[in-house]
Design an enzyme around this catalytic site. Sequence first.
Site, PDB file in Angstrom:
ATOM      1  N   LYS A 112      33.204   2.086 159.274  1.00 61.34           N
ATOM      2  CA  LYS A 112      33.398   3.160 158.712  1.00 61.34           C
ATOM      3  C   LYS A 112      34.742   3.483 159.628  1.00 61.34           C
ATOM      4  O   LYS A 112      35.520   3.595 159.869  1.00 61.34           O
ATOM      5  CB  LYS A 112      32.974   4.219 159.745  1.00 61.34           C
ATOM      6  CG  LYS A 112      32.048   5.555 159.255  1.00 61.34           C
ATOM      7  CD  LYS A 112      31.048   5.470 158.457  1.00 61.34           C
ATOM      8  CE  LYS A 112      30.882   6.902 158.201  1.00 61.34           C
ATOM      9  NZ  LYS A 112      29.578   7.173 157.261  1.00 61.34           N
ATOM     10  N   GLY A 145      15.679  20.940 153.737  1.00 62.95           N
ATOM     11  CA  GLY A 145      16.518  20.296 152.886  1.00 62.95           C
ATOM     12  C   GLY A 145      16.526  19.984 151.835  1.00 62.95           C
ATOM     13  O   GLY A 145      15.685  18.886 151.992  1.00 62.95           O
ATOM     14  N   LEU A 146      16.087  20.774 150.423  1.00 60.80           N
ATOM     15  CA  LEU A 146      15.287  20.422 148.888  1.00 60.80           C
ATOM     16  C   LEU A 146      17.052  20.160 148.285  1.00 60.80           C
ATOM     17  O   LEU A 146      17.014  20.545 147.047  1.00 60.80           O
ATOM     18  CB  LEU A 146      15.125  21.771 148.527  1.00 60.80           C
ATOM     19  CG  LEU A 146      13.924  21.696 149.289  1.00 60.80           C
ATOM     20  CD1 LEU A 146      13.220  22.685 148.882  1.00 60.80           C
ATOM     21  CD2 LEU A 146      13.265  20.293 148.503  1.00 60.80           C
ATOM     22  N   GLY A 147      17.653  18.861 148.391  1.00 61.46           N
ATOM     23  CA  GLY A 147      19.792  18.542 148.145  1.00 61.46           C
ATOM     24  C   GLY A 147      19.156  17.417 147.501  1.00 61.46           C
ATOM     25  O   GLY A 147      18.131  17.001 147.521  1.00 61.46           O
ATOM     26  N   VAL A 166      18.752  14.106 148.223  1.00 60.97           N
ATOM     27  CA  VAL A 166      17.800  13.778 148.623  1.00 60.97           C
ATOM     28  C   VAL A 166      16.049  14.560 148.558  1.00 60.97           C
ATOM     29  O   VAL A 166      14.968  13.420 148.955  1.00 60.97           O
ATOM     30  CB  VAL A 166      17.870  12.922 149.991  1.00 60.97           C
ATOM     31  CG1 VAL A 166      16.378  11.748 150.641  1.00 60.97           C
ATOM     32  CG2 VAL A 166      19.179  11.515 149.988  1.00 60.97           C
TER      33      VAL A 166
HETATM   34  N1  LIG Z   1      22.580  10.988 150.173  1.00 65.20           N
HETATM   35  C1  LIG Z   1      22.232   9.563 150.756  1.00 65.20           C
HETATM   36  O1  LIG Z   1      22.080   8.592 149.758  1.00 65.20           O
HETATM   37  C2  LIG Z   1      22.239   9.775 151.934  1.00 65.20           C
HETATM   38  C3  LIG Z   1      21.676   8.546 152.821  1.00 65.20           C
HETATM   39  C4  LIG Z   1      21.603   8.443 154.113  1.00 65.20           C
HETATM   40  C5  LIG Z   1      21.399   9.380 154.446  1.00 65.20           C
HETATM   41  N2  LIG Z   1      21.772  10.786 153.948  1.00 65.20           N
HETATM   42  C6  LIG Z   1      21.505  12.128 154.592  1.00 65.20           C
HETATM   43  O2  LIG Z   1      20.810  12.636 153.928  1.00 65.20           O
HETATM   44  C7  LIG Z   1      20.532  14.044 154.753  1.00 65.20           C
HETATM   45  C8  LIG Z   1      20.749  14.951 153.026  1.00 65.20           C
HETATM   46  O3  LIG Z   1      21.208  13.931 152.429  1.00 65.20           O
HETATM   47  P1  LIG Z   1      21.989  14.700 150.505  1.00 65.20           P
HETATM   48  O4  LIG Z   1      22.661  14.047 149.830  1.00 65.20           O
HETATM   49  O5  LIG Z   1      20.579  15.087 150.344  1.00 65.20           O
HETATM   50  O6  LIG Z   1      22.611  16.070 150.985  1.00 65.20           O
HETATM   51  P2  LIG Z   1      22.840  17.216 150.491  1.00 65.20           P
HETATM   52  O7  LIG Z   1      23.675  17.861 150.836  1.00 65.20           O
HETATM   53  O8  LIG Z   1      22.432  16.508 148.572  1.00 65.20           O
HETATM   54  O9  LIG Z   1      21.756  18.310 150.418  1.00 65.20           O
HETATM   55  C9  LIG Z   1      21.111  18.735 151.661  1.00 65.20           C
HETATM   56  C10 LIG Z   1      20.531  19.948 151.556  1.00 65.20           C
HETATM   57  O10 LIG Z   1      20.373  20.612 152.421  1.00 65.20           O
HETATM   58  C11 LIG Z   1      20.771  22.195 152.682  1.00 65.20           C
HETATM   59  N3  LIG Z   1      20.432  22.434 154.040  1.00 65.20           N
HETATM   60  C12 LIG Z   1      21.594  22.417 154.984  1.00 65.20           C
HETATM   61  N4  LIG Z   1      21.491  23.115 156.167  1.00 65.20           N
HETATM   62  C13 LIG Z   1      20.311  23.202 156.344  1.00 65.20           C
HETATM   63  C14 LIG Z   1      19.619  24.401 157.422  1.00 65.20           C
HETATM   64  N5  LIG Z   1      19.976  24.527 158.202  1.00 65.20           N
HETATM   65  N6  LIG Z   1      18.359  24.391 156.429  1.00 65.20           N
HETATM   66  C15 LIG Z   1      17.453  24.209 155.403  1.00 65.20           C
HETATM   67  N7  LIG Z   1      18.341  23.440 154.689  1.00 65.20           N
HETATM   68  C16 LIG Z   1      19.281  23.290 154.649  1.00 65.20           C
HETATM   69  C17 LIG Z   1      21.302  21.706 151.559  1.00 65.20           C
HETATM   70  O11 LIG Z   1      21.428  23.420 150.939  1.00 65.20           O
HETATM   71  C18 LIG Z   1      21.281  20.857 150.765  1.00 65.20           C
HETATM   72  O12 LIG Z   1      20.301  21.592 150.032  1.00 65.20           O
HETATM   73  C19 LIG Z   1      21.918  14.432 154.825  1.00 65.20           C
HETATM   74  O13 LIG Z   1      22.350  14.245 156.210  1.00 65.20           O
HETATM   75  C20 LIG Z   1      22.674  13.240 154.730  1.00 65.20           C
HETATM   76  O14 LIG Z   1      24.009  12.114 155.562  1.00 65.20           O
HETATM   77  C21 LIG Z   1      22.178  11.160 152.742  1.00 65.20           C
END
Ligand SMILES: NC(=O)c1ccc[n+]([C@@H]2O[C@H](COP(=O)([O-])OP(=O)(O)OC[C@H]3O[C@@H](n4cnc5c(N)ncnc54)[C@H](O)[C@@H]3O)[C@@H](O)[C@H]2O)c1
Length: 359
Positions: free
Chosen positions: A82, A182-184, A186
């Site tokens: 990393k 978390g509806l981001g 993923v």
């Molecule tokens: N994207 C990837 O490929 C990937 C791979 C491995 C791990 N992850 C992990 O998965 C998680 C989500 O990733 P992502 O790419 O969807 O990120 P993202 O930033 O697109 O989504 C995160 C979501 O969580 C919401 N959020 C933040 N704080 C919150 C809270 N306290 N309560 C409720 N919702 C909250 C945000 O508003 C956002 O919509 C992260 O921890 C990331 O490190 C992602």
Amino acid sequence: MGVFANDDPGSSGHEQVVFCQDKQTGLRAIIAIYSTALGPALGGTRFYPYASEAEALADVLDLSRGMAYKNALAGLDLGGGKAVIWGDPDRLKSEALLRAYGRFVESLRGRYYTACDVGTYVADMDVIARETRFVTGRSVEHGGAGDSSVLTAWGVFQGMRAAAEHVWGSPTLAGRTVGVAGLGKVGRHLTGHLIDDGARVVATDVNPRACEWARQTYPQVELVPDASALIAADIDVYAPCALGGALNDDTVPALRAKVVAGAANNQLAHPGIEKLLAERGILYAPDYVVNAGGVIQVADEIDGFNFERAKLRATRIYDTTREILQLADAEGVPPAVAADRLAERRMADVGRLRTILLP
Ligand SMILES: NC(=O)c1ccc[n+]([C@@H]2O[C@H](COP(=O)([O-])OP(=O)(O)OC[C@H]3O[C@@H](n4cnc5c(N)ncnc54)[C@H](O)[C@@H]3O)[C@@H](O)[C@H]2O)c1
């Protein structure tokens, strides 16, 4: 200060830690290679305004170790590494800085492959790639895999199916209630897979736009005000898909779910939480096992990206999770401990094969 300044030499267990500096561009980076037992170390570059060099160092040592375990259990021929760039990306990020960083990555001659992480994006990888061959997570135009959340969500879903089978006897979420925090990127894909499988989804997000997305796309999803409400809700599975530390001394005692499986990295707030979960009879599918779909997706780029091949590999997260849960039962340890043991075993058994000389 240096990595070994206050510790016994080698106590971090890392193979190599490289401090990189380019004063003109303001680049200060640390590249940490935990292990190359299984192949070149792969892990993203985090661009973050750490309060101190010590904080940046602690983070990169921790994250690179985690990548070695994640890549080992994902079945990849890749070790763990990393990098962190210490500074405010909004202020510091420039073509010259990224290219200077790329030259340092190149100087390791393939011992370390970089990719995106917090504060770095696909477009940045394209810039870094102008100086080094050892970069993945590039744009589709440059042969990249695109948005890694697609296979991350698919892998989380597979891990969740394995956990459901372990607890309820059948590898499906049909008829279960899953709480998605978390509806981001993923969380949205995961919600789709769960609904297709016949699950009921309860969800929350701090961002009103994310909630609006759910209302529009899946009106059947029940939205609750915050993560505390989700934890206290009558759910079967809890899927943390926002930030780390979701499982802590406050949330675990309040949790009603029987299974935890989600995408967020570092869900256990501190060592010992895995025991607390086990004592409460909650099955925790280790985060780094079930969220490996993203790294599987970007790793596939190294051989020329093929979505179907990468998806097949991410589907195997079901088998790996199953194996870990069975091992945990057999050895009487929490799944997080069993996962670590399995990863260490693969690094030792496969890594050892390099001692067979190939003239
Ligand atoms: N994207 C990837 O490929 C990937 C791979 C491995 C791990 N992850 C992990 O998965 C998680 C989500 O990733 P992502 O790419 O969807 O990120 P993202 O930033 O697109 O989504 C995160 C979501 O969580 C919401 N959020 C933040 N704080 C919150 C809270 N306290 N309560 C409720 N919702 C909250 C945000 O508003 C956002 O919509 C992260 O921890 C990331 O490190 C992602």
